[in-house]
Design a protein around this motif. Structure first.
Motif, PDB file in Angstrom:
ATOM      1  N   UNK A   9      51.535   9.787  32.860  1.00  0.00           N
ATOM      2  CA  UNK A   9      50.620   9.446  31.769  1.00  0.00           C
ATOM      3  C   UNK A   9      51.388   8.933  30.548  1.00  0.00           C
ATOM      4  N   UNK A  10      52.571   9.484  30.306  1.00  0.00           N
ATOM      5  CA  UNK A  10      53.412   8.983  29.216  1.00  0.00           C
ATOM      6  C   UNK A  10      53.846   7.546  29.498  1.00  0.00           C
ATOM      7  N   UNK A  11      54.125   7.271  30.778  1.00  0.00           N
ATOM      8  CA  UNK A  11      54.487   5.912  31.172  1.00  0.00           C
ATOM      9  C   UNK A  11      53.332   4.946  30.892  1.00  0.00           C
ATOM     10  N   UNK A  12      52.099   5.357  31.197  1.00  0.00           N
ATOM     11  CA  UNK A  12      50.946   4.495  30.940  1.00  0.00           C
ATOM     12  C   UNK A  12      50.831   4.163  29.451  1.00  0.00           C
ATOM     13  N   UNK A  13      51.058   5.167  28.603  1.00  0.00           N
ATOM     14  CA  UNK A  13      50.991   4.930  27.160  1.00  0.00           C
ATOM     15  C   UNK A  13      52.055   3.928  26.727  1.00  0.00           C
ATOM     16  N   UNK A  14      53.239   4.024  27.329  1.00  0.00           N
ATOM     17  CA  UNK A  14      54.336   3.124  26.970  1.00  0.00           C
ATOM     18  C   UNK A  14      54.050   1.680  27.389  1.00  0.00           C
ATOM     19  N   UNK A  18      45.212   1.299  27.260  1.00  0.00           N
ATOM     20  CA  UNK A  18      44.298   1.757  26.213  1.00  0.00           C
ATOM     21  C   UNK A  18      44.112   3.266  26.287  1.00  0.00           C
ATOM     22  N   UNK A  19      43.688   3.838  25.173  1.00  0.00           N
ATOM     23  CA  UNK A  19      43.416   5.282  25.127  1.00  0.00           C
ATOM     24  C   UNK A  19      42.366   5.655  26.161  1.00  0.00           C
ATOM     25  N   UNK A  20      41.368   4.782  26.328  1.00  0.00           N
ATOM     26  CA  UNK A  20      40.303   5.030  27.308  1.00  0.00           C
ATOM     27  C   UNK A  20      40.873   5.077  28.723  1.00  0.00           C
ATOM     28  N   UNK A  21      41.794   4.159  29.040  1.00  0.00           N
ATOM     29  CA  UNK A  21      42.399   4.123  30.378  1.00  0.00           C
ATOM     30  C   UNK A  21      43.215   5.376  30.641  1.00  0.00           C
ATOM     31  N   UNK A  22      44.048   5.753  29.686  1.00  0.00           N
ATOM     32  CA  UNK A  22      44.890   6.945  29.853  1.00  0.00           C
ATOM     33  C   UNK A  22      44.027   8.193  30.009  1.00  0.00           C
ATOM     34  N   UNK A  23      42.976   8.289  29.203  1.00  0.00           N
ATOM     35  CA  UNK A  23      42.077   9.444  29.295  1.00  0.00           C
ATOM     36  C   UNK A  23      41.398   9.500  30.661  1.00  0.00           C
ATOM     37  N   UNK A  24      40.970   8.332  31.175  1.00  0.00           N
ATOM     38  CA  UNK A  24      40.322   8.286  32.476  1.00  0.00           C
ATOM     39  C   UNK A  24      41.259   8.698  33.592  1.00  0.00           C
ATOM     40  N   UNK A  25      42.486   8.197  33.570  1.00  0.00           N
ATOM     41  CA  UNK A  25      43.465   8.569  34.595  1.00  0.00           C
ATOM     42  C   UNK A  25      43.793  10.053  34.516  1.00  0.00           C
TER      43      UNK A  25
END
Length: 292
Positions: A9-14, A18-25
């Protein structure tokens, strides 16, 4: 959730997800993690994952939980993305075979009808909040995603009496596009710009947040839409429904798929083509007309 999930999830943020995508995953991977622990009594370790586990998880979601196909497919996609990341970093020896996705019976995206649109806009007008009116119009008349609307800067907006263009510099997938602004939206934006200049001088954002250096968050914009939806008696309205409504209205007014795709920022025409499918209400009316 285990450390390996948190690292992903940290990789996705990097990668500027989007916040929505990270929250969904995060939610989808948590659901998988809970199922794995309940089923096998241990934490899900990527190097131990097998194709059998994945088939069992899909089957459990379909036959035990009774989840809809799009939910099942979305959760499986999250697991596959996580495992692919693990393989790339040497945390798993190979990517297991994934079961085929569950077929989805896709209809047209949900859009508001004319009566609902008028009720919503009536409540916005009654409130008299220039910022809210401009925000709703950008999504309803210009087809902007909520994330695109809140990240607009003043320099991205060029509206006059007879012309209007919005520049979306970082749309979905980092795409750049220019969207036309029709008359009612131009009027709402001009009125908000006049108010905004007095309330937030010096802020670069079209919709400044509580801190002028930052823009309004997507969650705050969502709450704005939900407020007017509640007043207009439109249950479960999502901001994305306004974008769907914009696309549907353009097609019904005679615009072609290429034109609508350009306004919405779609790279593929088949993405836009879903708006040409009849809604369930339209199908129901057709069935009634054909009933003997």
């Amino acid at each position: 959730m285990t450390e390996i999930f948190d690292r992903y999830l940290s990789y996705l943020k990097e990668t500027d997800a989007s916040t929505h995508t990270v929250s969904g995953y995060r939610k989808d991977l948590r659901a998988f993690s809970e199922w794995y622990r309940d089923t096998y009594g241990e934490e899900p370790e990527p190097e131990k994952m097998t194709s059998i586990d994945l088939r069992e998880y899909q089957s459990w979601m379909r036959n035990v939980k009774g989840l809809k196909p799009n939910t099942v497919n979305r959760r499986m996609k999250a697991v596959k993305s996580w495992l692919s990341w693990c393989v790339d970093r040497g945390l798993a020896p190979r990517l297991p075979d994934f079961p085929r996705g569950v077929p989805e019976a896709k209809g047209a995206p949900e859009a508001l009808d004319r009566v609902e649109v008028n009720r919503l806009l009536r409540e916005v007008e009654k409130e008299g909040n220039a910022r809210d009116a401009a925000l709703v119009r950008l999504m309803l008349s210009c087809g902007l995603r909520v994330s695109e609307a809140v990240t607009l800067q003043v320099e991205d907006v060029d509206v006059g009496e007879r012309h209007g263009v919005i520049v979306v510099r970082n749309g979905k997938g980092g795409k750049y596009r220019e969207a036309p602004v029709p008359p009612a939206a131009r009027k709402a934006i001009r009125e908000w710009l006049a108010v905004r200049e007095k309330k937030h001088p010096g802020s670069p954002w079209l919709f400044p947040g509580a801190c002028p250096e930052k823009h309004l968050t997507a969650c705050a914009a969502w709450r704005v839409v939900k407020k007017y939806a509640w007043k207009a008696r439109i249950p479960d309205l999502h901001p994305h429904t306004l974008r769907h409504t914009c696309a549907t209205n353009m097609l019904r007014a005679g615009a072609n798929l290429v034109e609508v795709a350009s306004v919405l920022g779609h790279a593929r025409l088949d993405t836009t083509a879903v708006y040409t499918k009849p809604s369930m209400a339209e199908l129901a009316r057709a069935a009634e007309r054909g009933e003997v």
